[in-house]
Design a protein around this motif. Structure first.
Motif, short mmCIF file in Angstrom:
data_model
loop_
_atom_site.label_atom_id
_atom_site.label_comp_id
_atom_site.label_asym_id
_atom_site.label_seq_id
_atom_site.Cartn_x
_atom_site.Cartn_y
_atom_site.Cartn_z
N ASN A 13 10.99 -2.73 0.62
CA ASN A 13 10.70 -1.74 1.65
C ASN A 13 9.28 -1.22 1.51
OD1 ASN A 13 13.31 -1.51 2.99
ND2 ASN A 13 14.05 -0.64 1.05
N SER A 14 8.76 -0.63 2.55
CA SER A 14 7.43 -0.04 2.49
C SER A 14 7.46 1.20 1.61
CB SER A 14 6.94 0.35 3.89
OG SER A 14 6.85 -0.78 4.72
N ALA A 15 6.48 1.30 0.71
CA ALA A 15 6.39 2.48 -0.16
C ALA A 15 5.66 3.62 0.54
CB ALA A 15 5.67 2.12 -1.46
N VAL A 17 3.10 4.48 4.45
CA VAL A 17 2.32 4.02 5.60
C VAL A 17 1.19 5.01 5.83
CG1 VAL A 17 2.32 3.49 8.05
CG2 VAL A 17 4.32 2.91 6.65
N HIS A 18 -0.03 4.49 5.96
CA HIS A 18 -1.20 5.34 6.22
C HIS A 18 -1.86 4.89 7.52
CE1 HIS A 18 -1.14 7.25 2.22
NE2 HIS A 18 -0.72 6.07 1.80
N THR A 51 -2.26 4.84 -5.47
CA THR A 51 -0.99 4.15 -5.21
C THR A 51 0.17 4.74 -6.01
OG1 THR A 51 -1.57 2.48 -6.88
CG2 THR A 51 -2.13 1.99 -4.58
N ASN A 54 0.76 7.79 -3.69
CA ASN A 54 0.80 7.42 -2.27
C ASN A 54 0.01 8.41 -1.41
OD1 ASN A 54 1.49 5.84 -0.05
ND2 ASN A 54 3.39 6.94 0.32
#
Length: 226
Positions: A13-15, A17-18, A51, A54
């Motif tokens: 899954n996506s950790a 979104v920016h 990261t 996030n």
């Protein structure tokens, strides 16, 4: 080490979104040792993300020259990138201090758009491949080009994970492997990606696997494993 299988990929899954850009993101790079991601965009922005948390850590701009093919150096506070806005044939590569937001050096020599940039994982050497059919070797500590290869077609290039070998992809699906210490003697191995032999386009990117036994080559939006 996690083995990447179809099942593993399906449960990813996506950790996070920016959406911090107003134009296409043209390149990204993860720092080798720090929890940092850097991006370059056609809106002339450079974004640095943490990261681990996030979060967006910093935003810089290269309004005059544009920015593409961005790569971290071994320092977490510096990056190199190619010019996107070219005036008077200026295809210089720029060495940018991200903390002080100033240029440290300019690397001049290419007469065509730079396709790929990559840092050696071993030292301060880096490599550029450009549409002038040249692959150039540089050192962050000196502005002069340290070595040059003239190749057919529009090349892409990459170091292996040990910094001992580099690959150059040229026209007609050809891949050549060079020893960093004796590249001037020519490639020690050459092979061809069969699906690209008659392709009119060149490779856009190359990456070695961590063990150096495999390569990923991107061409025409396709990914080939060699």
């Amino acid at each position: 080490m996690l083995q990447v299988t179809d099942r593993v990929v399906k449960v990813m899954n996506s950790a996070g979104v920016h959406k911090d850009n107003t134009a296409r993101i043209n390149s990204i790079d993860f720092h080798r040792t720090e929890d940092l991601l850097i991006t370059a965009s056609d809106d002339d922005s450079i974004h640095i993300y943490n990261t681990a948390t996030n979060t967006l850590q910093d935003t810089l701009f290269s309004k005059k020259y544009g920015v593409q093919n961005i790569v971290f150096t071994h320092s977490a506070s510096a990056a190199i990138y190619a010019s996107r806005k070219v005036t008077n044939g200026d295809h210089a590569i720029r060495y940018h201090d991200l903390r002080r937001n100033e240029y440290l050096k300019y690397f001049v020599g290419h007469t065509g758009t730079v396709n790929t940039l990559c840092m050696s994982p071993k030292n301060d050497m880096f490599m550029s491949a450009a549409q002038d059919k040249q692959v150039r070797l540089w050192d962050l500590r000196a502005t002069n080009c340290q070595g040059q290869l003239q190749v057919p077609g529009c090349p892409a290039a990459s170091f292996d994970q040990q910094g001992l070998v580099f690959a150059v992809a040229t026209e007609s699906g050809m891949l050549k492997l060079y020893d960093v210490r004796s590249y001037d003697k020519g490639p020690f191995d050459t092979f061809v990606v069969a699906d690209e032999v008659n392709s009119p386009t060149s490779f856009a990117n190359l990456q070695f696997s961590n063990d150096g036994k495999l390569m990923l080559a991107v061409a025409e939006g396709k990914v080939s494993e060699s």
